[in-house]
Motif scaffolding. Structure first.
Motif, PDB file in Angstrom:
ATOM      1  N   VAL A   9      30.660  31.508  41.474  1.00  0.00           N
ATOM      2  CA  VAL A   9      31.434  30.325  40.545  1.00  0.00           C
ATOM      3  C   VAL A   9      32.556  31.325  39.698  1.00  0.00           C
ATOM      4  O   VAL A   9      33.742  30.828  39.763  1.00  0.00           O
ATOM      5  N   LYS A  10      31.950  32.149  39.205  1.00  0.00           N
ATOM      6  CA  LYS A  10      32.979  32.944  38.290  1.00  0.00           C
ATOM      7  C   LYS A  10      34.103  33.523  38.893  1.00  0.00           C
ATOM      8  O   LYS A  10      35.129  33.670  38.516  1.00  0.00           O
ATOM      9  N   LEU A  11      33.794  34.362  40.008  1.00  0.00           N
ATOM     10  CA  LEU A  11      34.433  35.320  40.763  1.00  0.00           C
ATOM     11  C   LEU A  11      35.488  34.772  41.969  1.00  0.00           C
ATOM     12  O   LEU A  11      36.300  35.140  42.463  1.00  0.00           O
ATOM     13  N   GLY A  12      34.842  33.534  42.392  1.00  0.00           N
ATOM     14  CA  GLY A  12      35.312  33.218  43.757  1.00  0.00           C
ATOM     15  C   GLY A  12      37.016  32.994  43.816  1.00  0.00           C
ATOM     16  O   GLY A  12      37.408  33.505  44.672  1.00  0.00           O
ATOM     17  N   ALA A  13      37.426  32.380  42.868  1.00  0.00           N
ATOM     18  CA  ALA A  13      38.978  32.000  42.978  1.00  0.00           C
ATOM     19  C   ALA A  13      39.820  33.350  42.504  1.00  0.00           C
ATOM     20  O   ALA A  13      40.681  33.574  43.014  1.00  0.00           O
ATOM     21  N   GLU A  14      39.098  33.818  41.564  1.00  0.00           N
ATOM     22  CA  GLU A  14      39.562  34.936  40.746  1.00  0.00           C
ATOM     23  C   GLU A  14      39.842  36.370  41.782  1.00  0.00           C
ATOM     24  O   GLU A  14      41.075  36.649  41.813  1.00  0.00           O
ATOM     25  N   VAL A  15      38.875  36.691  42.410  1.00  0.00           N
ATOM     26  CA  VAL A  15      39.100  37.886  43.342  1.00  0.00           C
ATOM     27  C   VAL A  15      39.512  37.868  44.789  1.00  0.00           C
ATOM     28  O   VAL A  15      39.769  38.710  45.053  1.00  0.00           O
ATOM     29  N   SER A  16      39.134  36.652  45.212  1.00  0.00           N
ATOM     30  CA  SER A  16      39.501  36.232  46.580  1.00  0.00           C
ATOM     31  C   SER A  16      41.052  36.667  47.063  1.00  0.00           C
ATOM     32  O   SER A  16      41.253  37.154  48.034  1.00  0.00           O
ATOM     33  N   ASP A  17      42.009  36.332  46.070  1.00  0.00           N
ATOM     34  CA  ASP A  17      43.347  36.891  46.391  1.00  0.00           C
ATOM     35  C   ASP A  17      43.887  38.112  45.791  1.00  0.00           C
ATOM     36  O   ASP A  17      44.958  38.546  46.076  1.00  0.00           O
ATOM     37  N   LEU A  18      42.841  38.778  45.234  1.00  0.00           N
ATOM     38  CA  LEU A  18      43.250  40.212  44.627  1.00  0.00           C
ATOM     39  C   LEU A  18      42.512  41.344  45.297  1.00  0.00           C
ATOM     40  O   LEU A  18      42.924  42.441  45.481  1.00  0.00           O
ATOM     41  N   SER A  19      41.464  41.092  45.936  1.00  0.00           N
ATOM     42  CA  SER A  19      40.701  42.280  46.577  1.00  0.00           C
ATOM     43  C   SER A  19      40.200  41.479  48.161  1.00  0.00           C
ATOM     44  O   SER A  19      39.126  40.741  47.912  1.00  0.00           O
ATOM     45  N   GLU A  20      40.455  42.146  49.111  1.00  0.00           N
ATOM     46  CA  GLU A  20      40.071  41.683  50.369  1.00  0.00           C
ATOM     47  C   GLU A  20      38.658  41.974  50.397  1.00  0.00           C
ATOM     48  O   GLU A  20      37.695  41.380  50.996  1.00  0.00           O
ATOM     49  N   PRO A  21      38.066  43.395  50.124  1.00  0.00           N
ATOM     50  CA  PRO A  21      36.931  43.743  50.257  1.00  0.00           C
ATOM     51  C   PRO A  21      35.817  42.913  49.448  1.00  0.00           C
ATOM     52  O   PRO A  21      34.696  42.669  49.988  1.00  0.00           O
ATOM     53  N   MET A  22      36.299  42.332  48.166  1.00  0.00           N
ATOM     54  CA  MET A  22      35.317  41.449  47.225  1.00  0.00           C
ATOM     55  C   MET A  22      35.391  40.433  47.831  1.00  0.00           C
ATOM     56  O   MET A  22      34.442  39.437  48.053  1.00  0.00           O
ATOM     57  N   ARG A  23      36.301  39.721  48.553  1.00  0.00           N
ATOM     58  CA  ARG A  23      36.452  38.429  49.182  1.00  0.00           C
ATOM     59  C   ARG A  23      35.332  38.466  50.467  1.00  0.00           C
ATOM     60  O   ARG A  23      34.758  37.621  50.456  1.00  0.00           O
ATOM     61  N   LEU A  24      35.365  39.643  51.109  1.00  0.00           N
ATOM     62  CA  LEU A  24      34.425  39.538  52.174  1.00  0.00           C
ATOM     63  C   LEU A  24      33.095  39.595  51.436  1.00  0.00           C
ATOM     64  O   LEU A  24      32.235  39.052  52.360  1.00  0.00           O
ATOM     65  N   SER A  25      32.731  40.403  50.635  1.00  0.00           N
ATOM     66  CA  SER A  25      31.433  40.344  49.994  1.00  0.00           C
ATOM     67  C   SER A  25      31.057  38.914  49.567  1.00  0.00           C
ATOM     68  O   SER A  25      29.914  38.486  49.731  1.00  0.00           O
ATOM     69  N   LEU A  26      31.901  38.374  48.843  1.00  0.00           N
ATOM     70  CA  LEU A  26      31.680  36.912  48.735  1.00  0.00           C
ATOM     71  C   LEU A  26      31.440  36.056  49.710  1.00  0.00           C
ATOM     72  O   LEU A  26      30.577  34.910  49.671  1.00  0.00           O
ATOM     73  N   GLN A  27      32.279  36.183  50.636  1.00  0.00           N
ATOM     74  CA  GLN A  27      31.890  35.644  52.044  1.00  0.00           C
ATOM     75  C   GLN A  27      30.562  35.648  52.588  1.00  0.00           C
ATOM     76  O   GLN A  27      29.617  34.932  53.043  1.00  0.00           O
ATOM     77  N   ARG A  28      30.003  37.034  52.783  1.00  0.00           N
ATOM     78  CA  ARG A  28      28.872  37.514  53.162  1.00  0.00           C
ATOM     79  C   ARG A  28      27.700  36.703  52.332  1.00  0.00           C
ATOM     80  O   ARG A  28      26.679  36.153  52.971  1.00  0.00           O
ATOM     81  N   GLY A  29      27.794  37.062  50.883  1.00  0.00           N
ATOM     82  CA  GLY A  29      26.832  36.311  50.148  1.00  0.00           C
ATOM     83  C   GLY A  29      26.816  34.794  50.017  1.00  0.00           C
ATOM     84  O   GLY A  29      25.604  34.224  50.417  1.00  0.00           O
ATOM     85  N   THR A  30      27.745  34.153  50.220  1.00  0.00           N
ATOM     86  CA  THR A  30      27.682  32.420  50.228  1.00  0.00           C
ATOM     87  C   THR A  30      27.150  32.220  51.688  1.00  0.00           C
ATOM     88  O   THR A  30      26.438  31.215  51.594  1.00  0.00           O
ATOM     89  N   THR A  31      27.673  32.765  52.898  1.00  0.00           N
ATOM     90  CA  THR A  31      27.168  32.483  54.360  1.00  0.00           C
ATOM     91  C   THR A  31      25.766  32.787  54.069  1.00  0.00           C
ATOM     92  O   THR A  31      24.810  31.827  54.628  1.00  0.00           O
ATOM     93  N   ARG A  32      25.176  33.775  53.513  1.00  0.00           N
ATOM     94  CA  ARG A  32      23.633  34.008  53.348  1.00  0.00           C
ATOM     95  C   ARG A  32      22.838  32.883  52.804  1.00  0.00           C
ATOM     96  O   ARG A  32      21.826  32.262  52.986  1.00  0.00           O
TER      97      ARG A  32
END
Length: 213
Positions: free
Chosen positions: A108-131
């Motif tokens: 919730v806190k970082l989804g919108a913030e870091v997804s446009d700033l860091s591709e590696p962090m976006r992919l980490s969020l994608q992995r975590g939410t997919t799980r």
């Protein structure tokens, strides 16, 4: 990695989660985290190659702990799966509306913030939410099988829809600074699950993410 090294690394991660849950990622400097963790400033790059790499580890670790908490909650014996699922949503509300930052969701806190700033962090969020969604889908399937849920959608599709609903609800609750969005989300969730009213009457528990919550 030695026990001492692993302990220091985990201390940095645990401290960072509390600070980042409150302030976000970009607004937090490494010195602030290391000072709060009581770790020498020059030692950060011994554990992490960069702040970006640190952010990926922070998110991966958070989701590992979060999913363990979900599994423990869903394994409560003697409850129909509808009750376990409604307990999960009540726990979500407790974590998001609590007085401390310990239980705040980093998705919730970082989804919108870091997804446009860091591709590696976006992919980490994608992995975590997919799980997370996959575990919700599994719980929904159990609820269908034990007869406590009456749903019309495929479990995976419904799990994605519910997770998106609750992420959006958490943001709206921050904007309005009220719990009204959560009340509406609970009502809609019951409708989507075909869940009888008594299913959410069990006491809620805070999901433990390994940070002293």
């Amino acid at each position: 990695m030695t026990n001492a090294t692993n302990s220091t690394r985990q201390t940095i991660l645990d401290t960072a989660q509390l600070i980042v849950s409150r302030k976000g990622f970009s607004a937090v400097g490494l010195n602030e985290i290391l000072q709060a963790a009581d770790v020498p400033k020059g030692s950060f790059y011994h554990y992490f190659h960069s702040k970006d790499a640190f952010g990926v580890v922070l998110l991966d670790t958070y989701f590992d702990q979060y999913l363990k908490g979900m599994e423990q909650l869903f394994q409560q014996p003697g409850l129909p799966w509808a009750a376990r699922l409604m307990r999960y949503w009540h726990t979500w509300i407790d974590n998001q509306t609590g007085c401390t930052d310990a239980g705040k969701c980093l998705a919730v806190k970082l989804g919108a913030e870091v997804s446009d700033l860091s591709e590696p962090m976006r992919l980490s969020l994608q992995r975590g939410t997919t799980r997370t969604i996959a575990l919700l889908a599994e719980a929904l399937q159990h609820g269908i099988q034990d007869g406590s849920l009456a749903v019309q959608q495929h479990p995976e599709s419904l799990a994605r829809r519910l997770y998106a609903l609750w992420l959006g609800t958490s943001v709206m609750s921050k904007i309005t600074r009220t719990s009204a969005p959560f009340d509406e989300a609970l009502l809609l969730t019951r409708q989507l699950l075909g869940c009888p009213e008594p299913a959410d009457a069990t006491p809620t528990e805070t999901i433990d993410r390994g940070t002293g919550k």
